[in-house]
Design a protein around this motif. Structure first.
Motif, PDB file in Angstrom:
ATOM      1  N   GLY A   1      -4.539 -10.807  -7.010  1.00  0.00           N
ATOM      2  CA  GLY A   1      -5.472 -10.063  -7.856  1.00  0.00           C
ATOM      3  C   GLY A   1      -5.167 -10.221  -9.327  1.00  0.00           C
ATOM      4  O   GLY A   1      -5.915  -9.762 -10.192  1.00  0.00           O
ATOM      5  N   GLY A   2      -4.021 -10.869  -9.637  1.00  0.00           N
ATOM      6  CA  GLY A   2      -3.691 -11.196 -11.025  1.00  0.00           C
ATOM      7  C   GLY A   2      -3.471 -10.008 -11.934  1.00  0.00           C
ATOM      8  O   GLY A   2      -3.757 -10.073 -13.124  1.00  0.00           O
ATOM      9  N   PHE A   3      -2.930  -8.895 -11.423  1.00  0.00           N
ATOM     10  CA  PHE A   3      -2.666  -7.729 -12.271  1.00  0.00           C
ATOM     11  C   PHE A   3      -1.776  -8.135 -13.445  1.00  0.00           C
ATOM     12  O   PHE A   3      -0.726  -8.740 -13.271  1.00  0.00           O
ATOM     13  N   SER A   4      -2.226  -7.820 -14.657  1.00  0.00           N
ATOM     14  CA  SER A   4      -1.337  -8.009 -15.807  1.00  0.00           C
ATOM     15  C   SER A   4      -1.588  -6.888 -16.798  1.00  0.00           C
ATOM     16  O   SER A   4      -2.681  -6.320 -16.853  1.00  0.00           O
ATOM     17  N   ASP A   5      -0.567  -6.555 -17.560  1.00  0.00           N
ATOM     18  CA  ASP A   5      -0.609  -5.356 -18.376  1.00  0.00           C
ATOM     19  C   ASP A   5       0.364  -5.501 -19.536  1.00  0.00           C
ATOM     20  O   ASP A   5       1.396  -6.154 -19.389  1.00  0.00           O
ATOM     21  N   ASP A   6       0.046  -4.898 -20.680  1.00  0.00           N
ATOM     22  CA  ASP A   6       0.962  -5.052 -21.810  1.00  0.00           C
ATOM     23  C   ASP A   6       2.127  -4.066 -21.769  1.00  0.00           C
ATOM     24  O   ASP A   6       3.087  -4.205 -22.516  1.00  0.00           O
ATOM     25  N   VAL A   7       2.048  -3.069 -20.879  1.00  0.00           N
ATOM     26  CA  VAL A   7       3.120  -2.071 -20.780  1.00  0.00           C
ATOM     27  C   VAL A   7       3.951  -2.256 -19.504  1.00  0.00           C
ATOM     28  O   VAL A   7       5.178  -2.171 -19.537  1.00  0.00           O
ATOM     29  N   PHE A   8       3.277  -2.500 -18.393  1.00  0.00           N
ATOM     30  CA  PHE A   8       3.979  -2.578 -17.108  1.00  0.00           C
ATOM     31  C   PHE A   8       4.009  -3.997 -16.543  1.00  0.00           C
ATOM     32  O   PHE A   8       2.998  -4.692 -16.553  1.00  0.00           O
ATOM     33  N   VAL A   9       5.184  -4.389 -16.053  1.00  0.00           N
ATOM     34  CA  VAL A   9       5.382  -5.738 -15.518  1.00  0.00           C
ATOM     35  C   VAL A   9       5.678  -5.663 -14.017  1.00  0.00           C
ATOM     36  O   VAL A   9       6.596  -4.955 -13.604  1.00  0.00           O
ATOM     37  N   PRO A  10       4.911  -6.391 -13.190  1.00  0.00           N
ATOM     38  CA  PRO A  10       5.185  -6.402 -11.750  1.00  0.00           C
ATOM     39  C   PRO A  10       6.512  -7.100 -11.432  1.00  0.00           C
ATOM     40  O   PRO A  10       6.854  -8.095 -12.091  1.00  0.00           O
ATOM     41  N   TYR A  11       7.248  -6.571 -10.446  1.00  0.00           N
ATOM     42  CA  TYR A  11       8.454  -7.274  -9.997  1.00  0.00           C
ATOM     43  C   TYR A  11       8.385  -7.639  -8.515  1.00  0.00           C
ATOM     44  O   TYR A  11       9.131  -8.479  -8.047  1.00  0.00           O
ATOM     45  N   ASP A  12       7.479  -7.006  -7.744  1.00  0.00           N
ATOM     46  CA  ASP A  12       7.253  -7.425  -6.369  1.00  0.00           C
ATOM     47  C   ASP A  12       5.942  -6.840  -5.865  1.00  0.00           C
ATOM     48  O   ASP A  12       5.290  -6.068  -6.573  1.00  0.00           O
ATOM     49  N   TYR A  13       5.552  -7.231  -4.649  1.00  0.00           N
ATOM     50  CA  TYR A  13       4.345  -6.660  -4.048  1.00  0.00           C
ATOM     51  C   TYR A  13       4.445  -6.742  -2.530  1.00  0.00           C
ATOM     52  O   TYR A  13       5.287  -7.474  -1.990  1.00  0.00           O
ATOM     53  N   GLY A  14       3.610  -5.977  -1.867  1.00  0.00           N
ATOM     54  CA  GLY A  14       3.562  -6.027  -0.410  1.00  0.00           C
ATOM     55  C   GLY A  14       2.364  -5.248   0.096  1.00  0.00           C
ATOM     56  O   GLY A  14       1.876  -4.348  -0.583  1.00  0.00           O
ATOM     57  N   HIS A  15       1.881  -5.624   1.272  1.00  0.00           N
ATOM     58  CA  HIS A  15       0.783  -4.880   1.896  1.00  0.00           C
ATOM     59  C   HIS A  15       1.358  -3.761   2.764  1.00  0.00           C
ATOM     60  O   HIS A  15       2.312  -3.987   3.520  1.00  0.00           O
ATOM     61  N   PHE A  16       0.768  -2.593   2.667  1.00  0.00           N
ATOM     62  CA  PHE A  16       1.156  -1.503   3.567  1.00  0.00           C
ATOM     63  C   PHE A  16       0.706  -1.850   4.982  1.00  0.00           C
ATOM     64  O   PHE A  16      -0.308  -2.517   5.179  1.00  0.00           O
ATOM     65  N   ALA A  17       1.481  -1.370   5.940  1.00  0.00           N
ATOM     66  CA  ALA A  17       1.132  -1.622   7.334  1.00  0.00           C
ATOM     67  C   ALA A  17       1.765  -0.561   8.212  1.00  0.00           C
ATOM     68  O   ALA A  17       2.757   0.068   7.828  1.00  0.00           O
ATOM     69  N   VAL A  18       1.180  -0.380   9.395  1.00  0.00           N
ATOM     70  CA  VAL A  18       1.821   0.437  10.417  1.00  0.00           C
ATOM     71  C   VAL A  18       2.783  -0.482  11.157  1.00  0.00           C
ATOM     72  O   VAL A  18       2.378  -1.496  11.738  1.00  0.00           O
ATOM     73  N   VAL A  19       4.072  -0.170  11.067  1.00  0.00           N
ATOM     74  CA  VAL A  19       5.085  -0.933  11.791  1.00  0.00           C
ATOM     75  C   VAL A  19       5.375  -0.182  13.081  1.00  0.00           C
ATOM     76  O   VAL A  19       5.497   1.046  13.079  1.00  0.00           O
ATOM     77  N   TYR A  20       5.441  -0.922  14.193  1.00  0.00           N
ATOM     78  CA  TYR A  20       5.630  -0.267  15.484  1.00  0.00           C
ATOM     79  C   TYR A  20       6.785  -0.895  16.268  1.00  0.00           C
ATOM     80  O   TYR A  20       7.185  -2.043  16.021  1.00  0.00           O
ATOM     81  N   ASP A  21       7.318  -0.126  17.181  1.00  0.00           N
ATOM     82  CA  ASP A  21       8.425  -0.532  18.034  1.00  0.00           C
ATOM     83  C   ASP A  21       7.831  -1.083  19.326  1.00  0.00           C
ATOM     84  O   ASP A  21       7.255  -0.336  20.116  1.00  0.00           O
ATOM     85  N   THR A  22       7.959  -2.395  19.533  1.00  0.00           N
ATOM     86  CA  THR A  22       7.330  -3.030  20.701  1.00  0.00           C
ATOM     87  C   THR A  22       7.912  -2.510  22.021  1.00  0.00           C
ATOM     88  O   THR A  22       7.278  -2.606  23.062  1.00  0.00           O
ATOM     89  N   GLU A  23       9.134  -1.940  21.965  1.00  0.00           N
ATOM     90  CA  GLU A  23       9.729  -1.408  23.203  1.00  0.00           C
ATOM     91  C   GLU A  23       9.171  -0.035  23.544  1.00  0.00           C
ATOM     92  O   GLU A  23       9.249   0.412  24.685  1.00  0.00           O
ATOM     93  N   ALA A  24       8.632   0.652  22.532  1.00  0.00           N
ATOM     94  CA  ALA A  24       8.126   2.011  22.771  1.00  0.00           C
ATOM     95  C   ALA A  24       6.606   2.039  22.851  1.00  0.00           C
ATOM     96  O   ALA A  24       6.007   3.026  23.262  1.00  0.00           O
ATOM     97  N   MET A  25       5.978   0.932  22.453  1.00  0.00           N
ATOM     98  CA  MET A  25       4.528   0.919  22.351  1.00  0.00           C
ATOM     99  C   MET A  25       3.992  -0.461  22.704  1.00  0.00           C
ATOM    100  O   MET A  25       4.256  -1.434  22.004  1.00  0.00           O
ATOM    101  N   LYS A  26       3.282  -0.539  23.821  1.00  0.00           N
ATOM    102  CA  LYS A  26       2.816  -1.853  24.287  1.00  0.00           C
ATOM    103  C   LYS A  26       1.581  -2.331  23.515  1.00  0.00           C
ATOM    104  O   LYS A  26       1.475  -3.487  23.148  1.00  0.00           O
ATOM    105  N   THR A  27       0.632  -1.425  23.268  1.00  0.00           N
ATOM    106  CA  THR A  27      -0.572  -1.839  22.546  1.00  0.00           C
ATOM    107  C   THR A  27      -0.724  -1.043  21.256  1.00  0.00           C
ATOM    108  O   THR A  27      -1.114   0.120  21.274  1.00  0.00           O
ATOM    109  N   PRO A  28      -0.383  -1.670  20.148  1.00  0.00           N
ATOM    110  CA  PRO A  28      -0.484  -0.991  18.855  1.00  0.00           C
ATOM    111  C   PRO A  28      -1.946  -0.858  18.441  1.00  0.00           C
ATOM    112  O   PRO A  28      -2.799  -1.577  18.963  1.00  0.00           O
TER     113      PRO A  28
END
Length: 341
Positions: free
Chosen positions: A121-148
């Protein structure tokens, strides 16, 4: 004067000289750069210790990280401290908070070269500088949940016996991210979605660390985290047990940023750190310590595990101004939905 006394005096002068010398050296090395950040960044397995060591080699200074529960708590703390804050730099706000952070009048333009920064998305700003990014997600335990859940809708409407741990949007940037994700998908019906989801929420934690800890202890089969979280388990623990669920509607993205305080006691040092932050010396610590995507070039390619992660087909990101306008009202709506039975 006996030679003994003379020797004694000489030793005294030498000691005094050594003292003044070490004092002036200490002055140089005594500059302390105070960085406010979030808990998981400064934990022993987080990037903090490595970043501190790498920057201290170049700066003749001491880096003092001050950790609070999570990213939204950073902004709250700054507002409380106002002009009297000891912070030089804040690392761990995200784009959802930058308009509000600027509105405090507590930050100033960074004035560094950010041509190395590349974020979706090319976020740029004169005050704040990005240092990383990531998408939020529901993380699940495959041993406790067969169909997420395959969508946000399935998460909201799924079986209440399969619980999720989420973070509080009042203190946590992932908590706020989930709030905005639900808003992006459900719009005016977000409050109804929360009222349904509430039955599946085991608990709401102040920050990400606590939520993820409860999840890995097996308290719940799901947690609100990131698409990159499974890479940690693959690389550090050599297991594919924990996976992110790909959601049909798309995923909300987080771009994490840092900014310099107008009242920073060590402004020059803060600028040096910001320049270091977008260099490989800092960026190398991001993939396998913060478990996020680097915002600038690293010296090594990403580990293979990163190639196995969920790659969202669609990305949600609201503008900082839109979030600033509605954050309070949307949090009130969330609170009402979460507390009313």
């Amino acid at each position: 004067m006996s030679t003994h006394r003379h020797h004694h005096l000489h030793r005294g002068l030498a000691a005094l000289f050594a003292l003044s010398l070490s004092a002036s050296m200490a002055d140089a090395a005594d500059k302390t750069l105070t960085i406010y950040t979030y808990e998981s960044f400064v934990s022993e397995w987080g990037p903090g210790p490595k970043v501190k060591e790498a920057f201290e080699k170049t700066c003749d200074c001491t880096v003092d990280f001050v950790g609070v529960a999570d990213g939204v708590a950073l902004l709250t703390r700054l507002k409380l401290e106002g002009e009297s804050t000891k912070a030089d730099l804040v690392l761990g706000l995200d784009t959802n908070l930058v308009a509000e952070a600027k509105a405090t009048g507590q930050f100033e333009p960074h004035g560094i070269d950010v041509s190395a920064v590349k974020v979706p998305g090319g976020f740029s700003d004169d005050v704040f500088v990005p240092y990383d990014y990531g998408h939020f997600a529901v993380v699940y335990d495959t041993e406790a949940m067969k169909t997420p859940p395959k969508s946000l809708k399935e998460l909201v409407e799924g079986d209440a016996k399969d619980k999720i741990v989420i973070e509080d949007p009042r203190t946590s940037t992932p908590g706020l991210g989930l709030l905005l994700w639900v808003k992006s998908v459900y719009g005016d019906e977000a409050d109804e979605a929360w009222a349904k989801l509430k039955a599946r929420v085991l608990t709401v934690t102040p920050g990400w660390s606590e939520a993820y800890g409860l999840f890995t202890k097996g308290e719940a089969p799901m947690v609100l985290s990131y698409t990159t979280s499974p890479a940690y388990h693959m690389v550090a623990e050599e297991t594919e047990r924990y996976q992110a669920a790909a959601f049909e509607e798309g995923h909300y993205i987080q771009i994490e940023v840092a900014g310099i305080l107008r009242t920073a006691p060590q402004k020059e040092l803060a600028r040096q750190f910001m320049a270091f932050m977008v260099s490989p010396g800092f960026q190398d610590t991001i993939p396998t310590n913060n478990w996020m995507m680097p915002a600038a070039a690293t010296s090594e390619p990403l580990p293979d595990a990163f190639g196995k992660l969920v790659a969202p087909e669609k990305t949600f990101l609201m503008s900082p101004d839109e979030v600033a306008t509605h954050r309070k009202a949307w949090i009130d709506e969330w609170l009402a939905a979460m507390t009313l039975n």
